[in-house]
Design a protein around this motif. Sequence first.
Motif, short mmCIF file in Angstrom:
data_model
loop_
_atom_site.label_atom_id
_atom_site.label_comp_id
_atom_site.label_asym_id
_atom_site.label_seq_id
_atom_site.Cartn_x
_atom_site.Cartn_y
_atom_site.Cartn_z
N PHE A 1 0.84 -1.21 0.00
CA PHE A 1 0.00 0.00 0.00
C PHE A 1 0.87 1.25 0.00
N ALA A 2 1.91 1.25 0.85
CA ALA A 2 2.79 2.41 0.95
C ALA A 2 3.48 2.68 -0.39
N ALA A 3 3.97 1.62 -1.04
CA ALA A 3 4.67 1.79 -2.32
C ALA A 3 3.74 2.34 -3.39
N ARG A 4 2.50 1.86 -3.40
CA ARG A 4 1.54 2.37 -4.40
C ARG A 4 1.23 3.84 -4.14
N MET A 5 1.06 4.20 -2.88
CA MET A 5 0.80 5.62 -2.58
C MET A 5 2.00 6.47 -2.95
N ALA A 6 3.21 5.97 -2.70
CA ALA A 6 4.41 6.72 -3.04
C ALA A 6 4.50 6.96 -4.55
N LEU A 7 4.21 5.94 -5.34
CA LEU A 7 4.26 6.08 -6.79
C LEU A 7 3.20 7.06 -7.30
N ARG A 8 2.12 7.21 -6.53
CA ARG A 8 1.08 8.16 -6.91
C ARG A 8 1.35 9.57 -6.38
N GLY A 9 2.53 9.74 -5.78
CA GLY A 9 2.94 11.09 -5.40
C GLY A 9 2.56 11.51 -3.99
N GLU A 10 2.06 10.59 -3.16
CA GLU A 10 1.73 10.96 -1.79
C GLU A 10 3.01 11.24 -1.00
N LYS A 11 2.93 12.19 -0.08
CA LYS A 11 4.08 12.55 0.75
C LYS A 11 4.24 11.58 1.92
N VAL A 12 5.44 11.58 2.50
CA VAL A 12 5.77 10.58 3.51
C VAL A 12 4.84 10.65 4.72
N PHE A 13 4.50 11.86 5.20
CA PHE A 13 3.66 11.96 6.39
C PHE A 13 2.23 11.52 6.09
N ALA A 14 1.76 11.82 4.88
CA ALA A 14 0.41 11.39 4.49
C ALA A 14 0.35 9.87 4.38
N ILE A 15 1.41 9.26 3.84
CA ILE A 15 1.45 7.79 3.72
C ILE A 15 1.43 7.16 5.10
N ALA A 16 2.29 7.65 6.00
CA ALA A 16 2.35 7.08 7.34
C ALA A 16 1.01 7.24 8.07
N HIS A 17 0.40 8.40 7.95
CA HIS A 17 -0.90 8.63 8.60
C HIS A 17 -1.95 7.66 8.05
N ARG A 18 -1.96 7.48 6.74
CA ARG A 18 -2.93 6.57 6.13
C ARG A 18 -2.70 5.14 6.60
N LEU A 19 -1.46 4.70 6.66
CA LEU A 19 -1.16 3.34 7.10
C LEU A 19 -1.63 3.11 8.53
N ARG A 20 -1.38 4.08 9.40
CA ARG A 20 -1.79 3.92 10.80
C ARG A 20 -3.31 3.84 10.94
N SER A 21 -4.02 4.49 10.04
CA SER A 21 -5.48 4.40 10.08
C SER A 21 -5.99 3.07 9.54
N ILE A 22 -5.17 2.42 8.69
CA ILE A 22 -5.56 1.14 8.10
C ILE A 22 -5.33 -0.01 9.08
N VAL A 23 -4.26 0.05 9.87
CA VAL A 23 -3.84 -1.07 10.74
C VAL A 23 -5.00 -1.66 11.54
N PRO A 24 -5.80 -0.87 12.27
CA PRO A 24 -6.87 -1.48 13.07
C PRO A 24 -8.01 -2.05 12.25
N ARG A 25 -8.03 -1.77 10.94
CA ARG A 25 -9.11 -2.28 10.08
C ARG A 25 -8.67 -3.47 9.24
N MET A 26 -7.45 -3.94 9.45
CA MET A 26 -6.98 -5.15 8.77
C MET A 26 -7.29 -6.36 9.65
N HIS A 27 -7.65 -7.47 9.02
CA HIS A 27 -8.05 -8.67 9.77
C HIS A 27 -7.20 -9.85 9.29
N LEU A 28 -6.45 -10.41 10.21
CA LEU A 28 -5.53 -11.52 9.90
C LEU A 28 -5.93 -12.75 10.70
N PHE A 29 -6.09 -13.88 10.02
CA PHE A 29 -6.37 -15.16 10.68
C PHE A 29 -5.48 -16.22 10.06
N PHE A 30 -4.97 -17.13 10.89
CA PHE A 30 -4.20 -18.23 10.33
C PHE A 30 -4.34 -19.46 11.22
#
Length: 626
Positions: free
Chosen positions: A454-483
Amino acid sequence: MDKPTVLLIDDDDARRKTMADGLTRFDYEVVPASDLASGVRFAETLTPSVVIAPTRLLAARGGGDPQIAILEALATIAPTGGRTTALLIGHDREQLPGLPDHAHLLPVSALDDDQIIHRIRLAVVGHLLELDVSSDLRSLVGELALLPTLELLRGMNRLQLTARIELIDGMVAMLAGRVVAARAGVARGIKAVCRLGRRADGPFHLFLHASGDSLWSAGESDQDAEIDMPFTDLLIRAIEDAQVPLPDRRTWMSLRRDINTRSTELSAQQRRMLEVVARCGTVGALFDALPASDGKVAEALQRLVQRGVVSLHKARAAVAVVTDSTADLPPDLAREYEIRVVPLKVRFGDHTFHDGVDIQPRDFYHLLETDESHPETAPPTEAEFLEHYQSLGEHQDIVSIHISGKLSQTLVHAHQAADNGLVSIERQEGREECALEVVDGGSVGIGTGMLAIFAARMALRGEKVFAIAHRLRSIVPRMHLFFVVNTFDYLVRGGRVGKARAAIGRLLNIKPILTIQDGEFIAIDKVRGGRRAHPRIVDLISDRVDPKRPLMAAVAHAKAPVWGDRLRTLLGERFDVLDMLMSDIGPTVGTHAGPGAVGAVVFQPSEEEWPLLAPLTDDELAALEG
């Protein structure tokens, strides 16, 4: 090569004879037995490749619970842990959810004699190639990280197979052990074989040719052979081509302004190539436009670069992405997105390896299953992180995404390097100070890997570093991992589960389902038998997302391509999956999960997030390259 042995236990004389006659055509050693007692005696002395037996005959043993009787009989004729595959003759509606992984139901009421023989032969070929049979008994399933393309083709040639392998964006057809056709994107023939021979990861399916089916692909009629080359010569050609390093496909090419493409100083071949270079623009387009293999094209292009006739320019995002090897990113994908992967260390006794550098999943799982010492893992040091940050920070800002801080010291060391080392990152004259954001991925394995992508795709689309980090932190609690892990053994070795609990789990064939909550592992459910685990994971995901909305998903497995493929299929059947990633569980995570583990991570993007996180379109890539 020794003949593979098939043990055929069946009290139906006519069916036993039909199957025996059909299998001996393939030069297999068929051992018929008319009762279970005889079959047990044969199994103890022969170690057969495949065992076939009716569920009715196994269920009658002991006169108790039929399910338990079947499992007990299986343990004698096809013990768990060996390479014997068991095919149980039954009916398509028969429910046998507790079957071990190496046993499959062969629904005779839904198949004719030829189809039954075909599926038995598929299991035999799987035994010979060390591949697993798919859950629907239609193909063999493998992973290129465990069995590379060229090694797979060599095994198929040795068995003189008429078959087809299908890979992501690729296909190879083989007739009696000779490759006759291949596809890899727009590439065809020998060029496609060379291109597929470079693949380092990804799942594949092997389909044995059956009467009435197309050898080429589903829905496509057979055609004349497009490859007419002895197999050994083709293999050598592909191996040699793979030794040539390739520039990134997105690299932009430009001609020297004063160059005369008709100059006699250039060879006729170079003049023709320059004309194609001028039309193509990017290296990837050049590879696709020329009939020669990618390696040959790259060599010719490099000679033009060395002469100063052509220049190569790589579009670089303003933000570099760093992660660690617990992210289990497929190597090809990490290279494509230019994600810097910092390896953790894995120690077997006195030997220390760097995850993904000098030890790959294939060798790791062999050591894990055979070495007496249990491996230990260690995070990258602050100095190792700083070295990567310094090399990237000269030209780019950096976002660094890592395994949950509650599971590893990796995040701590990344923060230390960021806090203590930024003053030593020197920028070119006129550049601002490097901005570096370290993000706790709150996950492990491909959950972290998905965030890095996700971070690499945002970077290629021109997003700035702080915007990328903020977006990632908002995504973390909404990701669901089961194994789910296949065995408690490795959790016990790593101190994650007590011995008593593990002993009970093994006795009852319990498979624990785990998730990540607040950055830590928790057991959320358990099932009896591995086959029940995958539908249960999909149910648990369904409880946490809106089934009506599309999602992005990733599936990872530890030396278990069949279960990875099954979980991927179940997710695709239940949800609208916009983007699917398949990955291997690497050495660091595999140390604790063990072979046979499989898991999935999902994320539902909002309408605002999807344009930022989706795979880049051709138009976007073209704009970057220009």
